[in-house]
Scaffold this motif. Sequence first.
Motif, short mmCIF file in Angstrom:
data_model
loop_
_atom_site.label_atom_id
_atom_site.label_comp_id
_atom_site.label_asym_id
_atom_site.label_seq_id
_atom_site.Cartn_x
_atom_site.Cartn_y
_atom_site.Cartn_z
N UNK A 21 0.84 -1.20 0.00
CA UNK A 21 0.00 0.00 0.00
C UNK A 21 0.87 1.26 0.00
N UNK A 22 1.94 1.24 0.79
CA UNK A 22 2.86 2.38 0.81
C UNK A 22 3.63 2.47 -0.51
N UNK A 23 4.04 1.33 -1.03
CA UNK A 23 4.72 1.29 -2.33
C UNK A 23 3.82 1.90 -3.40
N UNK A 24 2.55 1.49 -3.41
CA UNK A 24 1.60 2.01 -4.41
C UNK A 24 1.45 3.52 -4.29
N UNK A 31 -3.35 7.20 -4.70
CA UNK A 31 -3.87 8.15 -3.71
C UNK A 31 -3.28 7.89 -2.33
N UNK A 32 -3.17 8.94 -1.54
CA UNK A 32 -2.70 8.81 -0.15
C UNK A 32 -3.69 7.99 0.68
N UNK A 33 -4.89 7.78 0.16
CA UNK A 33 -5.87 6.96 0.87
C UNK A 33 -5.43 5.51 0.99
N UNK A 34 -4.45 5.11 0.20
CA UNK A 34 -3.89 3.76 0.31
C UNK A 34 -3.21 3.55 1.67
N UNK A 35 -2.83 4.63 2.33
CA UNK A 35 -2.12 4.50 3.61
C UNK A 35 -3.01 3.88 4.69
N UNK A 36 -4.27 4.25 4.75
CA UNK A 36 -5.17 3.76 5.82
C UNK A 36 -5.29 2.23 5.82
N UNK A 37 -5.65 1.60 4.72
CA UNK A 37 -5.68 0.13 4.76
C UNK A 37 -4.29 -0.47 4.94
#
Length: 109
Positions: A21-24, A31-37
């Motif tokens: 998710x951080x890589x993506x 999107x920074x929204x990937x950080x939450x999951x």
Amino acid sequence: MSRTLLAYSGAALAEIAGCFAFWAWLRLERSAWWIAPGMASLALFAWLLTLVESDAAGRTYAAYGGVYIVASILWLWGIEGHRPDRWDIAGGAICLAGMAVILFGPRGG
């Protein structure tokens, strides 16, 4: 399937997904929204490792390393679409052998 194998398998999936998710976000410009999951997945990873039957956290983490490496190779193939070569497979097998020695080796009493 043993509880240890289930915990390690789940932990590997959760850790790789969380790190991906951080890589993506950073490398694939998602999107920074990937950080939450990603954060939730990393918290799940940490919790799952506490389910492994072991008298020492360090031994649990060291043995987990072999499982993580093999899971990463499977992620490389299944999610990223890059087929592992013979060196990936040989390295993964060596790591699993090391994991087995660490986790299941006889301990002095």
